[in-house]
Design a protein around this motif. Structure first.
Motif, mmCIF file in Angstrom:
data_model
loop_
_atom_site.group_PDB
_atom_site.id
_atom_site.type_symbol
_atom_site.label_atom_id
_atom_site.label_comp_id
_atom_site.label_asym_id
_atom_site.label_seq_id
_atom_site.Cartn_x
_atom_site.Cartn_y
_atom_site.Cartn_z
ATOM 1 N N VAL A 28 0.853 -1.180 0.000
ATOM 2 C CA VAL A 28 0.000 0.000 0.000
ATOM 3 C C VAL A 28 0.897 1.241 0.000
ATOM 4 O O VAL A 28 1.821 1.346 0.821
ATOM 5 C CB VAL A 28 -0.946 0.013 1.212
ATOM 6 N N ALA A 29 0.633 2.155 -0.922
ATOM 7 C CA ALA A 29 1.455 3.353 -1.061
ATOM 8 C C ALA A 29 0.586 4.603 -0.971
ATOM 9 O O ALA A 29 -0.465 4.677 -1.614
ATOM 10 C CB ALA A 29 2.195 3.333 -2.399
ATOM 11 N N VAL A 30 1.034 5.568 -0.178
ATOM 12 C CA VAL A 30 0.399 6.880 -0.101
ATOM 13 C C VAL A 30 1.342 7.889 -0.735
ATOM 14 O O VAL A 30 2.484 8.056 -0.286
ATOM 15 C CB VAL A 30 0.098 7.279 1.353
ATOM 16 N N THR A 31 0.866 8.535 -1.796
ATOM 17 C CA THR A 31 1.640 9.565 -2.481
ATOM 18 C C THR A 31 1.084 10.916 -2.081
ATOM 19 O O THR A 31 -0.026 11.279 -2.490
ATOM 20 C CB THR A 31 1.557 9.388 -4.007
ATOM 21 N N PRO A 32 1.813 11.700 -1.276
ATOM 22 C CA PRO A 32 1.295 12.995 -0.819
ATOM 23 C C PRO A 32 1.371 14.060 -1.916
ATOM 24 O O PRO A 32 1.947 13.833 -2.985
ATOM 25 C CB PRO A 32 2.210 13.342 0.355
ATOM 26 N N ARG A 33 0.811 15.199 -1.641
ATOM 27 C CA ARG A 33 0.619 16.237 -2.663
ATOM 28 C C ARG A 33 1.911 16.771 -3.264
ATOM 29 O O ARG A 33 1.933 17.202 -4.409
ATOM 30 C CB ARG A 33 -0.188 17.390 -2.064
ATOM 31 N N ARG A 34 2.980 16.792 -2.499
ATOM 32 C CA ARG A 34 4.212 17.407 -2.993
ATOM 33 C C ARG A 34 5.282 16.380 -3.360
ATOM 34 O O ARG A 34 6.445 16.743 -3.543
ATOM 35 C CB ARG A 34 4.749 18.395 -1.947
ATOM 36 N N TYR A 35 4.871 15.103 -3.502
ATOM 37 C CA TYR A 35 5.806 14.102 -4.012
ATOM 38 C C TYR A 35 5.789 14.203 -5.544
ATOM 39 O O TYR A 35 4.758 13.976 -6.173
ATOM 40 C CB TYR A 35 5.386 12.700 -3.577
ATOM 41 N N PRO A 36 6.898 14.541 -6.179
ATOM 42 C CA PRO A 36 6.882 14.829 -7.630
ATOM 43 C C PRO A 36 6.442 13.613 -8.447
ATOM 44 O O PRO A 36 6.873 12.489 -8.208
ATOM 45 C CB PRO A 36 8.336 15.202 -7.929
ATOM 46 N N LEU A 37 5.582 13.867 -9.416
ATOM 47 C CA LEU A 37 5.159 12.854 -10.377
ATOM 48 C C LEU A 37 5.759 13.206 -11.727
ATOM 49 O O LEU A 37 5.521 14.298 -12.264
ATOM 50 C CB LEU A 37 3.633 12.802 -10.465
ATOM 51 N N ARG A 38 6.558 12.298 -12.289
ATOM 52 C CA ARG A 38 7.244 12.537 -13.559
ATOM 53 C C ARG A 38 6.609 11.689 -14.660
ATOM 54 O O ARG A 38 6.174 10.558 -14.422
ATOM 55 C CB ARG A 38 8.731 12.186 -13.439
ATOM 56 N N PHE A 39 6.593 12.244 -15.874
ATOM 57 C CA PHE A 39 6.004 11.560 -17.024
ATOM 58 C C PHE A 39 6.935 11.717 -18.220
ATOM 59 O O PHE A 39 7.696 12.682 -18.312
ATOM 60 C CB PHE A 39 4.626 12.150 -17.345
ATOM 61 N N HIS A 40 6.852 10.754 -19.155
ATOM 62 C CA HIS A 40 7.725 10.801 -20.330
ATOM 63 C C HIS A 40 7.458 12.030 -21.194
ATOM 64 O O HIS A 40 8.400 12.718 -21.611
ATOM 65 C CB HIS A 40 7.536 9.535 -21.175
ATOM 66 N N HIS A 56 3.602 -1.296 -6.917
ATOM 67 C CA HIS A 56 4.982 -1.757 -6.900
ATOM 68 C C HIS A 56 5.846 -0.515 -7.027
ATOM 69 O O HIS A 56 5.658 0.285 -7.953
ATOM 70 C CB HIS A 56 5.250 -2.720 -8.055
ATOM 71 N N VAL A 57 6.764 -0.335 -6.103
ATOM 72 C CA VAL A 57 7.590 0.864 -6.100
ATOM 73 C C VAL A 57 8.989 0.509 -6.592
ATOM 74 O O VAL A 57 9.646 -0.382 -6.041
ATOM 75 C CB VAL A 57 7.660 1.503 -4.704
ATOM 76 N N THR A 58 9.435 1.195 -7.635
ATOM 77 C CA THR A 58 10.769 0.978 -8.164
ATOM 78 C C THR A 58 11.362 2.322 -8.561
ATOM 79 O O THR A 58 10.678 3.159 -9.167
ATOM 80 C CB THR A 58 10.740 0.017 -9.373
ATOM 81 N N GLY A 59 12.594 2.540 -8.187
ATOM 82 C CA GLY A 59 13.242 3.810 -8.486
ATOM 83 C C GLY A 59 12.515 4.997 -7.892
ATOM 84 O O GLY A 59 12.552 6.096 -8.454
ATOM 85 N N GLY A 60 11.844 4.779 -6.761
ATOM 86 C CA GLY A 60 11.096 5.859 -6.127
ATOM 87 C C GLY A 60 9.769 6.175 -6.783
ATOM 88 O O GLY A 60 9.091 7.113 -6.375
ATOM 89 N N CYS A 61 9.383 5.366 -7.775
ATOM 90 C CA CYS A 61 8.136 5.626 -8.510
ATOM 91 C C CYS A 61 7.088 4.572 -8.147
ATOM 92 O O CYS A 61 7.321 3.368 -8.342
ATOM 93 C CB CYS A 61 8.396 5.597 -10.007
ATOM 94 N N PRO A 62 5.928 4.977 -7.610
ATOM 95 C CA PRO A 62 4.868 4.010 -7.317
ATOM 96 C C PRO A 62 4.095 3.662 -8.588
ATOM 97 O O PRO A 62 3.466 4.521 -9.202
ATOM 98 C CB PRO A 62 3.983 4.758 -6.311
#
Length: 325
Positions: A28-40, A56-62
């Protein structure tokens, strides 16, 4: 193989069975508002709506299998092999998003189902793997909030966004088949059987539940869709948060895979590795696993949503048996 259910009663309850023959390192992962989300190909989200779900979390990415955001919008990816199609180079005028990016891209920015509908108007699936050794999963998606549900499918014929009044999704074939297939089961009922074949002939029922004779019981996607729809659409509202959550898990149990009941072509046993129920009104992610039937709950706590650190909760997988003596 998976089953997703969206119920609008009581502020909204959403969830799914994850049917798989192996663990994908889920937690279970909680991604808060200021955790950066990156896209291609899309702008990064330095600030966004908070998310909770299984990932599944890999490289800091959920990499979310399903999630809900703090506004109560839910989204789940379900297996769609042989039909899902991703474009390796979508046109520049489209919103190109890889399948593993789609859940945070939608949930990070949309508060409602209608906002998600608008957000997806220019969506095209980007066929770029997350990393070497992590191939793209063939998916379609269930999207819901307390007002209704949608199904998103991307095939070679195009990208389609369907209204889903039944609030159920499984796997292949494409969604229009499942909607049409329901027409064959209009005679099913949770009530006692009625003799319509020969009303003049005495045919007394010899047991309860005979109004649903013909309800599929196998584990194919088409059968699970019909059974999940029957169970969900005939489910009463128990009234309280706890009772609704318990009822939701019973709905999922009705289409769950028991070890030994489904064997893959590779000889592996397909099971329901976990089931989850997400309460939009309470902001709680409930789950149980194949090895632990006890319901575990994780809150999307409002006092921690403005942070910038991912919070992870390992699954409670072992048996939890209470002895009375």
């Amino acid at each position: 193989m998976c089953t997703s259910i969206a119920m609008q009663q009581g502020g909204g309850y959403f969830g799914r069975n994850l049917d798989l023959e192996y663990s994908f390192g889920e937690q279970v992962a909680v991604t808060p508002r200021r955790y950066p989300l990156r896209f291609h190909r899309q702008p990064a989200m330095e600030r966004h709506l908070a998310l909770i779900g299984m990932a599944h979390v890999t490289g800091g990415c959920p990499l979310y299998a399903e999630a809900m955001n703090e506004k109560g919008l839910y989204m789940a990816g379900l297996n769609f092999p042989g039909n899902a199609w991703y474009d390796p180079d979508p046109p520049a005028d489209c919103d190109a998003v890889a399948p593993y990016e789609l859940i945070p891209w939608v949930l990070g920015s949309c508060a409602t189902l209608e906002q998600a509908r608008a957000r997806l108007a220019r969506f095209r699936p980007l066929g770029v793997p997350f990393a070497p050794g992590l191939p793209l999963s063939p998916l379609h998606w269930h999207i819901a909030d307390p007002t209704g549900a949608l199904v998103l499918e991307a095939t070679r014929e195009g990208v389609f966004l369907y209204d889903d009044p039944a609030g159920v999704l499984t796997n292949n074939p494409p969604f229009p088949f499942h909607r049409a297939n329901l027409c064959q089961y209009q005679g099913l009922s949770p009530r006692p059987a009625e003799n319509r074949m020969a009303p003049g002939l005495s045919l007394p029922p010899f047991g309860q539940g005979m109004g649903a004779v013909g309800l599929p019981g196998d584990f194919s996607p088409a059968s699970r869709y019909v059974k999940a729809a029957f169970l969900k659409l005939n489910s009463p509202d128990p009234g309280s948060e706890e009772e609704r959550v318990v009822q939701f898990f019973h709905l999922l149990e009705g289409v769950a895979m028991v070890r030994g009941s489904v064997v893959t072509p590779e000889g592996r046993e397909d099971i329901t590795t976990y089931s989850c129920c997400i309460s939009a009104g309470a902001g709680v992610y409930y789950y149980k696993t194949y090895g632990n039937s006890r319901i575990t709950a994780v809150r999307l706590a409002s006092d921690g949503l403005d942070g910038d650190t991912l919070t992870l909760y390992p699954l409670q997988n072992g048996p939890d048996i209470r002895f009375e003596n």
